[in-house]
Design a protein around this motif. Structure first.
Motif, PDB file in Angstrom:
ATOM      1  N   SER A 121      71.530  38.692 -54.861  1.00 32.11           N
ATOM      2  CA  SER A 121      72.746  38.499 -55.659  1.00 32.11           C
ATOM      3  C   SER A 121      73.491  37.256 -55.209  1.00 32.11           C
ATOM      4  O   SER A 121      74.002  36.484 -56.035  1.00 32.11           O
ATOM      5  N   LEU A 122      73.568  37.030 -53.912  1.00 29.55           N
ATOM      6  CA  LEU A 122      74.235  35.837 -53.383  1.00 29.55           C
ATOM      7  C   LEU A 122      73.491  34.578 -53.820  1.00 29.55           C
ATOM      8  O   LEU A 122      74.112  33.596 -54.243  1.00 29.55           O
ATOM      9  N   PHE A 123      72.177  34.627 -53.765  1.00 34.18           N
ATOM     10  CA  PHE A 123      71.372  33.487 -54.203  1.00 34.18           C
ATOM     11  C   PHE A 123      71.615  33.207 -55.689  1.00 34.18           C
ATOM     12  O   PHE A 123      71.799  32.056 -56.101  1.00 34.18           O
ATOM     13  N   ASP A 124      71.628  34.301 -56.497  1.00 37.77           N
ATOM     14  CA  ASP A 124      71.889  34.142 -57.932  1.00 37.77           C
ATOM     15  C   ASP A 124      73.282  33.577 -58.172  1.00 37.77           C
ATOM     16  O   ASP A 124      73.472  32.696 -59.033  1.00 37.77           O
ATOM     17  N   ALA A 125      74.281  34.051 -57.414  1.00 39.27           N
ATOM     18  CA  ALA A 125      75.651  33.552 -57.571  1.00 39.27           C
ATOM     19  C   ALA A 125      75.732  32.072 -57.203  1.00 39.27           C
ATOM     20  O   ALA A 125      76.423  31.293 -57.872  1.00 39.27           O
ATOM     21  N   GLU A 126      75.047  31.682 -56.134  1.00 39.01           N
ATOM     22  CA  GLU A 126      75.038  30.267 -55.757  1.00 39.01           C
ATOM     23  C   GLU A 126      74.398  29.417 -56.856  1.00 39.01           C
ATOM     24  O   GLU A 126      74.903  28.333 -57.184  1.00 39.01           O
ATOM     25  N   ASN A 127      73.298  29.899 -57.443  1.00 44.94           N
ATOM     26  CA  ASN A 127      72.654  29.166 -58.540  1.00 44.94           C
ATOM     27  C   ASN A 127      73.585  29.055 -59.744  1.00 44.94           C
ATOM     28  O   ASN A 127      73.687  27.988 -60.371  1.00 44.94           O
ATOM     29  N   GLN A 128      74.272  30.141 -60.075  1.00 42.34           N
ATOM     30  CA  GLN A 128      75.194  30.127 -61.207  1.00 42.34           C
ATOM     31  C   GLN A 128      76.370  29.189 -60.938  1.00 42.34           C
ATOM     32  O   GLN A 128      76.831  28.474 -61.839  1.00 42.34           O
ATOM     33  N   SER A 129      76.850  29.192 -59.689  1.00 43.28           N
ATOM     34  CA  SER A 129      77.949  28.298 -59.326  1.00 43.28           C
ATOM     35  C   SER A 129      77.510  26.845 -59.453  1.00 43.28           C
ATOM     36  O   SER A 129      78.258  25.993 -59.969  1.00 43.28           O
ATOM     37  N   GLN A 130      76.310  26.562 -58.989  1.00 43.43           N
ATOM     38  CA  GLN A 130      75.786  25.200 -59.086  1.00 43.43           C
ATOM     39  C   GLN A 130      75.638  24.807 -60.557  1.00 43.43           C
ATOM     40  O   GLN A 130      76.011  23.696 -60.957  1.00 43.43           O
ATOM     41  N   ARG A 131      75.130  25.723 -61.382  1.00 41.34           N
ATOM     42  CA  ARG A 131      74.962  25.432 -62.817  1.00 41.34           C
ATOM     43  C   ARG A 131      76.324  25.234 -63.471  1.00 41.34           C
ATOM     44  O   ARG A 131      76.494  24.365 -64.330  1.00 41.34           O
ATOM     45  N   ALA A 132      77.310  26.054 -63.065  1.00 40.77           N
ATOM     46  CA  ALA A 132      78.660  25.898 -63.618  1.00 40.77           C
ATOM     47  C   ALA A 132      79.224  24.525 -63.254  1.00 40.77           C
ATOM     48  O   ALA A 132      79.865  23.864 -64.086  1.00 40.77           O
ATOM     49  N   GLY A 133      78.988  24.081 -62.014  1.00 41.00           N
ATOM     50  CA  GLY A 133      79.446  22.749 -61.609  1.00 41.00           C
ATOM     51  C   GLY A 133      78.791  21.672 -62.451  1.00 41.00           C
ATOM     52  O   GLY A 133      79.450  20.698 -62.859  1.00 41.00           O
ATOM     53  N   GLU A 134      77.490  21.839 -62.717  1.00 39.06           N
ATOM     54  CA  GLU A 134      76.783  20.862 -63.554  1.00 39.06           C
ATOM     55  C   GLU A 134      77.361  20.850 -64.968  1.00 39.06           C
ATOM     56  O   GLU A 134      77.541  19.781 -65.572  1.00 39.06           O
ATOM     57  N   LEU A 135      77.657  22.043 -65.512  1.00 37.34           N
ATOM     58  CA  LEU A 135      78.234  22.120 -66.858  1.00 37.34           C
ATOM     59  C   LEU A 135      79.621  21.487 -66.894  1.00 37.34           C
ATOM     60  O   LEU A 135      79.979  20.804 -67.871  1.00 37.34           O
TER      61      LEU A 135
END
Length: 136
Positions: free
Chosen positions: A100-114
């Motif tokens: 879940s932490l890994f998924d949250a980090e990926n989502q956070s990174q994607r949100a930053g890219e967006l």
């Protein structure tokens, strides 16, 4: 006098022979175990004063103690098994939390890219609006 000396000598010899014979009989009786009950021995086992019923009680007590110890050991073994299952479950939960932490980090990174992409779009739109307003 000679007769008296001879008589005294015969008495002493007879006494010595009697003592030797008595000692021999006692030794033989002891070797064959005829005095075993007198000296507390039976078949080479010396009695320490404990009766058979006392020894039986001690053995029964030892058996009961052994049973209780076995029950305790079984209970401990069951508890250890339960702990192992809980640890295994906790490991699975930790694995899920890490995922879940890994998924949250990926989502956070994607949100930053967006967000960066949105800012570029807004900057581009702002420049086009500014260019149009300057032209008019």
């Amino acid at each position: 006098m000679e007769n008296e000396k001879t008589r005294k000598t015969k008495i002493v010899v007879a006494f010595a022979a009697g003592v030797c014979i008595a000692c021999g009989i006692f030794y033989a009786a002891n070797c064959f175990g005829w005095f075993a009950s007198v000296f507390g021995r039976t078949n080479g086992v010396r009695s320490d004063g404990a009766t058979i019923s006392e020894v039986k009680q001690q053995l029964d007590g030892a058996k009961n103690n052994q049973r209780e110890l076995q029950k305790t050991a079984d209970a401990i073994e069951g508890t250890v098994g339960d702990i192992r299952q809980e640890v295994s479950g906790a490991r699975e939960e930790v694995g899920r939390a890490e995922q879940s932490l890994f998924d949250a980090e990926n989502q956070s990174q994607r949100a930053g890219e967006l967000i960066d992409e949105c800012q570029r779009i807004l900057d581009g739109a702002g420049k086009r609006v500014q260019t149009k307003t300057e032209a008019h």
